[in-house]
Design a protein around this motif. Structure first.
Motif, PDB file in Angstrom:
ATOM      1  N   LEU A  78      29.515  40.084  58.980  1.00  0.00           N
ATOM      2  CA  LEU A  78      29.690  38.774  59.863  1.00  0.00           C
ATOM      3  C   LEU A  78      31.035  38.738  60.436  1.00  0.00           C
ATOM      4  CD1 LEU A  78      27.786  36.340  57.622  1.00  0.00           C
ATOM      5  CD2 LEU A  78      27.116  37.237  59.610  1.00  0.00           C
ATOM      6  N   GLY A  79      31.960  39.309  59.583  1.00  0.00           N
ATOM      7  CA  GLY A  79      33.320  39.163  60.004  1.00  0.00           C
ATOM      8  C   GLY A  79      34.170  37.943  60.054  1.00  0.00           C
ATOM      9  N   THR A  80      35.391  37.564  60.526  1.00  0.00           N
ATOM     10  CA  THR A  80      35.893  36.482  60.248  1.00  0.00           C
ATOM     11  C   THR A  80      35.909  35.752  61.656  1.00  0.00           C
ATOM     12  OG1 THR A  80      38.005  37.706  61.213  1.00  0.00           O
ATOM     13  CG2 THR A  80      37.706  37.404  58.657  1.00  0.00           C
ATOM     14  N   GLU A  81      35.194  36.103  62.660  1.00  0.00           N
ATOM     15  CA  GLU A  81      35.066  35.371  63.903  1.00  0.00           C
ATOM     16  C   GLU A  81      34.145  34.243  63.758  1.00  0.00           C
ATOM     17  OE1 GLU A  81      34.047  38.185  66.911  1.00  0.00           O
ATOM     18  OE2 GLU A  81      35.444  39.342  66.796  1.00  0.00           O
ATOM     19  N   THR A  82      33.283  34.336  62.825  1.00  0.00           N
ATOM     20  CA  THR A  82      32.396  33.057  62.379  1.00  0.00           C
ATOM     21  C   THR A  82      33.039  32.134  61.478  1.00  0.00           C
ATOM     22  OG1 THR A  82      31.268  34.255  60.645  1.00  0.00           O
ATOM     23  CG2 THR A  82      30.572  34.763  62.686  1.00  0.00           C
ATOM     24  N   LEU A  83      34.040  32.473  61.000  1.00  0.00           N
ATOM     25  CA  LEU A  83      34.569  31.495  60.026  1.00  0.00           C
ATOM     26  C   LEU A  83      36.236  31.545  60.138  1.00  0.00           C
ATOM     27  CD1 LEU A  83      33.719  29.520  57.509  1.00  0.00           C
ATOM     28  CD2 LEU A  83      34.103  31.463  56.096  1.00  0.00           C
ATOM     29  N   ASP A  84      37.051  30.239  60.322  1.00  0.00           N
ATOM     30  CA  ASP A  84      38.284  30.508  60.461  1.00  0.00           C
ATOM     31  C   ASP A  84      38.931  30.941  59.309  1.00  0.00           C
ATOM     32  OD1 ASP A  84      40.971  28.610  59.768  1.00  0.00           O
ATOM     33  OD2 ASP A  84      40.766  29.198  61.990  1.00  0.00           O
ATOM     34  N   TRP A  85      39.971  31.803  59.354  1.00  0.00           N
ATOM     35  CA  TRP A  85      40.463  32.456  58.070  1.00  0.00           C
ATOM     36  C   TRP A  85      41.008  31.473  57.048  1.00  0.00           C
ATOM     37  CZ3 TRP A  85      45.401  32.018  55.926  1.00  0.00           C
ATOM     38  CH2 TRP A  85      46.065  31.448  57.040  1.00  0.00           C
ATOM     39  N   HIS A  86      41.285  30.323  57.441  1.00  0.00           N
ATOM     40  CA  HIS A  86      41.865  29.560  56.251  1.00  0.00           C
ATOM     41  C   HIS A  86      40.530  29.237  55.623  1.00  0.00           C
ATOM     42  CE1 HIS A  86      45.820  28.596  58.081  1.00  0.00           C
ATOM     43  NE2 HIS A  86      45.289  28.413  59.171  1.00  0.00           N
ATOM     44  N   TYR A  87      39.665  28.789  55.838  1.00  0.00           N
ATOM     45  CA  TYR A  87      38.525  28.486  55.299  1.00  0.00           C
ATOM     46  C   TYR A  87      37.700  29.772  54.347  1.00  0.00           C
ATOM     47  CZ  TYR A  87      38.388  24.148  58.123  1.00  0.00           C
ATOM     48  OH  TYR A  87      38.817  23.174  58.616  1.00  0.00           O
ATOM     49  N   ALA A  88      38.000  30.948  55.082  1.00  0.00           N
ATOM     50  CA  ALA A  88      37.582  32.083  54.215  1.00  0.00           C
ATOM     51  C   ALA A  88      38.321  32.455  53.235  1.00  0.00           C
ATOM     52  CB  ALA A  88      37.561  33.179  55.284  1.00  0.00           C
ATOM     53  N   THR A  89      39.731  32.362  53.363  1.00  0.00           N
ATOM     54  CA  THR A  89      40.654  32.226  52.284  1.00  0.00           C
ATOM     55  C   THR A  89      40.395  31.408  51.027  1.00  0.00           C
ATOM     56  OG1 THR A  89      42.151  33.388  53.844  1.00  0.00           O
ATOM     57  CG2 THR A  89      43.079  32.798  51.526  1.00  0.00           C
ATOM     58  N   ALA A  90      40.117  30.099  51.487  1.00  0.00           N
ATOM     59  CA  ALA A  90      39.945  29.047  50.468  1.00  0.00           C
ATOM     60  C   ALA A  90      38.663  29.341  49.797  1.00  0.00           C
ATOM     61  CB  ALA A  90      39.861  27.832  51.242  1.00  0.00           C
ATOM     62  N   PHE A  91      37.591  29.853  50.366  1.00  0.00           N
ATOM     63  CA  PHE A  91      36.355  30.151  49.746  1.00  0.00           C
ATOM     64  C   PHE A  91      36.620  31.535  48.742  1.00  0.00           C
ATOM     65  CE2 PHE A  91      32.069  32.183  50.364  1.00  0.00           C
ATOM     66  CZ  PHE A  91      31.436  31.672  49.597  1.00  0.00           C
ATOM     67  N   VAL A  92      37.610  32.486  48.870  1.00  0.00           N
ATOM     68  CA  VAL A  92      37.968  33.197  48.030  1.00  0.00           C
ATOM     69  C   VAL A  92      38.630  32.975  46.877  1.00  0.00           C
ATOM     70  CG1 VAL A  92      39.570  35.355  47.655  1.00  0.00           C
ATOM     71  CG2 VAL A  92      38.018  35.380  49.565  1.00  0.00           C
ATOM     72  N   LEU A  93      39.680  31.725  47.298  1.00  0.00           N
ATOM     73  CA  LEU A  93      40.491  31.340  46.117  1.00  0.00           C
ATOM     74  C   LEU A  93      39.647  30.477  45.066  1.00  0.00           C
ATOM     75  CD1 LEU A  93      43.618  30.675  48.223  1.00  0.00           C
ATOM     76  CD2 LEU A  93      43.470  32.065  46.230  1.00  0.00           C
ATOM     77  N   ALA A  94      38.618  29.799  45.885  1.00  0.00           N
ATOM     78  CA  ALA A  94      37.794  28.973  44.812  1.00  0.00           C
ATOM     79  C   ALA A  94      37.022  29.594  43.873  1.00  0.00           C
ATOM     80  CB  ALA A  94      36.955  27.988  45.956  1.00  0.00           C
ATOM     81  N   LEU A  95      36.426  30.726  44.391  1.00  0.00           N
ATOM     82  CA  LEU A  95      35.553  31.370  43.457  1.00  0.00           C
ATOM     83  C   LEU A  95      36.350  32.345  42.498  1.00  0.00           C
ATOM     84  CD1 LEU A  95      33.479  33.171  46.105  1.00  0.00           C
ATOM     85  CD2 LEU A  95      32.584  31.674  44.179  1.00  0.00           C
ATOM     86  N   GLY A  96      37.776  32.608  42.836  1.00  0.00           N
ATOM     87  CA  GLY A  96      38.677  33.002  41.943  1.00  0.00           C
ATOM     88  C   GLY A  96      38.975  31.997  40.748  1.00  0.00           C
ATOM     89  N   VAL A  97      39.110  30.540  41.181  1.00  0.00           N
ATOM     90  CA  VAL A  97      39.062  29.617  40.085  1.00  0.00           C
ATOM     91  C   VAL A  97      37.866  29.510  39.239  1.00  0.00           C
ATOM     92  CG1 VAL A  97      39.336  27.202  39.773  1.00  0.00           C
ATOM     93  CG2 VAL A  97      40.569  28.230  41.464  1.00  0.00           C
ATOM     94  N   VAL A  98      36.637  29.781  39.873  1.00  0.00           N
ATOM     95  CA  VAL A  98      35.310  29.787  39.192  1.00  0.00           C
ATOM     96  C   VAL A  98      35.546  30.881  38.099  1.00  0.00           C
ATOM     97  CG1 VAL A  98      32.990  29.753  39.221  1.00  0.00           C
ATOM     98  CG2 VAL A  98      34.083  28.356  40.665  1.00  0.00           C
ATOM     99  N   SER A  99      35.754  31.874  38.717  1.00  0.00           N
ATOM    100  CA  SER A  99      35.295  33.323  38.046  1.00  0.00           C
ATOM    101  C   SER A  99      36.624  33.417  36.850  1.00  0.00           C
ATOM    102  CB  SER A  99      35.671  34.400  38.679  1.00  0.00           C
ATOM    103  OG  SER A  99      34.646  34.664  40.047  1.00  0.00           O
ATOM    104  N   GLY A 100      37.646  33.095  37.103  1.00  0.00           N
ATOM    105  CA  GLY A 100      38.768  32.837  36.175  1.00  0.00           C
ATOM    106  C   GLY A 100      38.392  32.133  35.096  1.00  0.00           C
ATOM    107  N   SER A 101      37.829  30.623  35.380  1.00  0.00           N
ATOM    108  CA  SER A 101      37.620  29.936  34.513  1.00  0.00           C
ATOM    109  C   SER A 101      36.512  30.308  33.536  1.00  0.00           C
ATOM    110  CB  SER A 101      37.106  28.598  34.835  1.00  0.00           C
ATOM    111  OG  SER A 101      38.130  28.065  35.849  1.00  0.00           O
TER     112      SER A 101
END
Length: 201
Positions: A78-101
């Motif tokens: 899909l690539g980052t063209e379909t999602l602004d990188w700010h939101y994609a990075t936030a998605f990664v970080l949010a999942l980091g919080v979930v997985s780390g928890s």
């Protein structure tokens, strides 16, 4: 100790919050291979997911590995063209919080839950992954960087899983939970900064 070397190298060489680094002068497969080690938000998420999967029995984590690979490929496609990188990075970080928890809490997650989380992590990393544009239109030039990303991500994931599978008694289990809490803290701090940047944009 190899895993900790990778973690230290990744933290020391990481770029900005949206870092999608690659080896200087490298291209194609090598650019993709280096990406999960140099983009530290991806490194943290893969590390936490690996520790989580490694703490579960083998049959439970098999589907999760397939889901992670599938999500990674789908997200990269899909690539980052379909999602602004700010939101994609936030998605990664949010999942980091979930997985780390989940690592910090040492919870036993059902197979379906692990599979869904692994798929989400793969998709998030794939969406947030930037690789150099191919210099030609050949099949290898186009897809080699994404193959490198998959290989690099699995190098981190499988090492983390092996570490967690060996750490079955205290104090090692406590150490894993501390690492999980560290991932949560780091991810939360950068997530707050990322969301603030997005809101102010």
């Amino acid at each position: 100790m190899k895993l900790w070397r990778y973690v230290h190298i990744g933290v020391l060489l990481a770029g900005p919050a949206h870092a999608h680094g690659a080896l200087p002068g490298g291209g194609g497969f090598y650019a993709g291979l280096s990406h999960p080690f140099l983009a530290w938000e991806h490194l943290l998420l893969i590390l936490a997911l690996g520790l989580l999967l490694g703490s579960h029995i083998r049959p439970t984590r098999k589907n999760a590995l397939v889901a992670f690979a599938t999500g990674l490929i789908a997200g990269g496609w899909l690539g980052t063209e379909t999602l602004d990188w700010h939101y994609a990075t936030a998605f990664v970080l949010a999942l980091g919080v979930v997985s780390g928890s989940l690592v910090a809490a040492a919870l036993n997650i059902p197979s379906s839950g692990l599979t869904a989380l692994a798929a989400a992590c793969g998709i998030a990393i794939g969406l947030d992954t930037g690789v150099p544009a191919p210099t030609s239109t050949s099949f290898i030039a186009i897809y080699a960087p994404y193959a490198g990303v998959v290989v690099g991500a699995f190098l981190i994931l499988l090492n983390a899983m092996a570490l967690a599978a060996l750490a079955v008694r205290p104090p090692y289990t406590i150490g894993l939970r501390v690492v999980g809490a560290w991932v949560v803290a780091a991810s939360l701090m950068v997530l707050a900064l990322t969301l603030r940047r997005v809101a102010g944009a």
